[in-house]
Design a protein around this motif. Structure first.
Motif, PDB file in Angstrom:
ATOM      1  N   LYS A  52      42.913  50.764  43.018  1.00  0.00           N
ATOM      2  CA  LYS A  52      43.257  49.722  42.050  1.00  0.00           C
ATOM      3  C   LYS A  52      41.986  49.066  41.506  1.00  0.00           C
ATOM      4  CE  LYS A  52      45.816  45.451  41.534  1.00  0.00           C
ATOM      5  NZ  LYS A  52      45.887  44.160  42.091  1.00  0.00           N
ATOM      6  N   ASN A  53      41.037  48.772  42.383  1.00  0.00           N
ATOM      7  CA  ASN A  53      39.785  48.162  41.950  1.00  0.00           C
ATOM      8  C   ASN A  53      38.971  49.101  41.067  1.00  0.00           C
ATOM      9  OD1 ASN A  53      40.161  45.652  43.138  1.00  0.00           O
ATOM     10  ND2 ASN A  53      39.201  46.263  45.064  1.00  0.00           N
ATOM     11  N   PHE A  56      40.452  49.046  37.635  1.00  0.00           N
ATOM     12  CA  PHE A  56      40.082  47.792  36.971  1.00  0.00           C
ATOM     13  C   PHE A  56      38.635  47.857  36.476  1.00  0.00           C
ATOM     14  CE2 PHE A  56      38.244  43.466  37.464  1.00  0.00           C
ATOM     15  CZ  PHE A  56      38.889  42.871  36.394  1.00  0.00           C
ATOM     16  N   ASP A 116      40.809  41.993  45.882  1.00  0.00           N
ATOM     17  CA  ASP A 116      41.489  42.392  44.664  1.00  0.00           C
ATOM     18  C   ASP A 116      40.636  41.875  43.518  1.00  0.00           C
ATOM     19  OD1 ASP A 116      43.101  42.572  42.366  1.00  0.00           O
ATOM     20  OD2 ASP A 116      44.912  42.466  43.595  1.00  0.00           O
ATOM     21  N   GLU A 118      40.698  42.326  40.298  1.00  0.00           N
ATOM     22  CA  GLU A 118      41.381  41.847  39.099  1.00  0.00           C
ATOM     23  C   GLU A 118      41.867  40.415  39.295  1.00  0.00           C
ATOM     24  OE1 GLU A 118      44.400  43.602  35.731  1.00  0.00           O
ATOM     25  OE2 GLU A 118      44.383  44.524  37.718  1.00  0.00           O
ATOM     26  N   TYR A 121      38.738  38.097  39.546  1.00  0.00           N
ATOM     27  CA  TYR A 121      37.715  38.397  38.549  1.00  0.00           C
ATOM     28  C   TYR A 121      36.945  37.159  38.087  1.00  0.00           C
ATOM     29  CZ  TYR A 121      35.574  39.816  34.170  1.00  0.00           C
ATOM     30  OH  TYR A 121      34.675  40.045  33.166  1.00  0.00           O
TER      31      TYR A 121
END
Length: 137
Positions: A52-53, A56, A116, A118, A121
């Motif tokens: 997922k990272n 992103f 995480d 996102e 951020y």
């Protein structure tokens, strides 16, 4: 298998009144089954966060990380199987691969693996002002 199921199976083995060596062997097998499943679950969770990272960071950098891009940018040879870890459902079993990908993006591997990006951020971009602005030129 849950911890309660592990305990239940262990108690069931002990109630059978087997020879202590046999009992210990059976309990060891049940524990192995439990811990193998727990470890695999954690690896999958970490791999999902990693993937997922990476997705992103790919959007931010407008460039997809891959074995070929790592070789072009960093000069580091990495097995093409990293592409399955990055974009498919293969678990990440090598910390070396995680550190190479983290270096590709110019950030600490701990952030890539355990945060995480996102969701965090704004905070991270303030704390690490150049972190998400890597120049590939």
């Amino acid at each position: 298998m849950t911890f309660d199921e592990l305990e239940s199976k262990t108690i069931g083995i002990k109630k059978r009144g087997l020879n202590i060596l046999v009992e210990n062997e059976l309990i060891a097998r049940v524990r192995k089954e439990y811990y193998d499943a727990q470890i695999e679950k954690q690896i999958q969770h970490l791999s999902d966060r990693f993937r997922k990272n990476v997705r992103f960071l790919n959007r931010i950098h407008k460039e997809a990380c891959s074995a070929q891009k790592i070789k072009e940018f960093m000069g580091v040879e990495i097995d093409n199987s990293i592409n399955k870890t990055l974009y498919e459902d293969k678990g990440i079993y090598s910390l070396k691969q995680a550190y190479i990908v983290a270096e590709f993006f110019g950030l600490p591997a701990e952030l890539l693996l355990f945060n995480d990006l996102e969701v965090n951020y704004e905070h991270l971009s303030k704390e690490y002002s150049n972190l998400f602005k890597q120049n590939r030129g």
